[in-house]
Write an enzyme that holds these catalytic residues in place. Sequence first.
Site, mmCIF file in Angstrom:
data_model
loop_
_atom_site.group_PDB
_atom_site.id
_atom_site.type_symbol
_atom_site.label_atom_id
_atom_site.label_comp_id
_atom_site.label_asym_id
_atom_site.label_seq_id
_atom_site.Cartn_x
_atom_site.Cartn_y
_atom_site.Cartn_z
ATOM 1 N N ASP A 182 -4.424 -0.336 0.618
ATOM 2 C CA ASP A 182 -3.982 0.518 1.727
ATOM 3 C C ASP A 182 -4.773 1.803 1.885
ATOM 4 O O ASP A 182 -4.383 2.674 2.667
ATOM 5 C CB ASP A 182 -2.498 0.853 1.568
ATOM 6 C CG ASP A 182 -2.192 1.597 0.283
ATOM 7 O OD1 ASP A 182 -3.048 1.591 -0.614
ATOM 8 O OD2 ASP A 182 -1.103 2.182 0.183
ATOM 9 N N GLU A 183 -5.902 1.972 1.183
ATOM 10 C CA GLU A 183 -6.689 3.188 1.385
ATOM 11 C C GLU A 183 -8.154 2.928 1.095
ATOM 12 O O GLU A 183 -8.512 2.060 0.304
ATOM 13 C CB GLU A 183 -6.169 4.349 0.546
ATOM 14 C CG GLU A 183 -6.229 4.134 -0.942
ATOM 15 C CD GLU A 183 -5.822 5.381 -1.719
ATOM 16 O OE1 GLU A 183 -6.182 6.507 -1.313
ATOM 17 O OE2 GLU A 183 -5.136 5.226 -2.745
#
Length: 357
Positions: free
Chosen positions: A104-105
Amino acid sequence: MAPRKIIHIDMDAFFASVEQRDFPHLQGKPVVVGGLGPRAVVAAASYEARQFGIHSAMPMGRAKNLCDQLIIQPGRMQTYKNESHHIHAIFQRYTNLIEPLSLDEAYLDVTENFLNLNSATQIAQQIKTAIWEETHLTASAGISVNKMLAKIASAMNKPNGLTLIRPEQAAQFIDTLPVKRFHGIGQRTAERMLQLGIETGAHLRQWDRITLIKWFGKAGGFYHELAHNIDNRPVNPNRERKSVGAEHTFDQDIFAKPLMQQALNTILAELWNRLDQLQLRGSTLTLKIKFADFQQITRAHTAQQIISTQAEAARIITALLQREPLYDRGVRLLGISMGHLCSSQTATTQPQQLSLF
């Protein structure tokens, strides 16, 4: 040399947001993703759940005590991976200098980009818009001249935020930043710094490099650079995985080594499956033991050659366990990881020899 243009994209409550998107009756409600067992922990919490003080890595029992309306969703890892692949495909429309940190990053270096856009802020906004239009998920973006500032910026206005720290703002921003907000300074280090009177970046900047190394070891040099806004780490699209692991938390503490050995056999099988999928092998095996009082130890063995078979790995892990005096301490978690990795194809071409463990 012109300043670099670095973007850090961080999805907002990623796992929980996917659940709320896919199951509309969960929208606006306190949702966490995680297990149901007595030793389960929160993998992700929606912003509605966070209002109750719930956060990731919190024991699920405590989360339920904080919010009696809490909704617990089992994780759907393949779904999250599919969404992550889609999001990274959006990044690739702008640059190939992408460094994933997790599902997610990621960091993006858009100093030069495929669309020849001069504004990193414009690129970040376009990425956020594309993510929303194509996945109906929100992301927060931080933009600055280096990775440290971009990562800090992405967390400043969550959810769905966009924060720019300009080059001329960097020094003042760092001076006012609490040391606990610096990327790379953990909770214990921050507490130690506070004991020494180091509360902000300005305080940290007053300490010379040699003294910081004296107090904090090799990391002290890194802290000195952060305080002076020196972060030349490149965005590395070929970032190598350092280790692969698997672990299990038991519903009840276990005391007998035969039970631990049985659990480790299962954990090793899971680890080996992951290594096969990633086509990796390594030369270092680490056994992780967490006790009932949350104290944790690790014991590692590095072989002279790549550990290429599960049977060889099992012998090493068994030896590590048997050598450890547990003194009848209850064990709540066991884990195994493999490090010093290389391609499994490389491993099969190396000459093998018997382990001297």
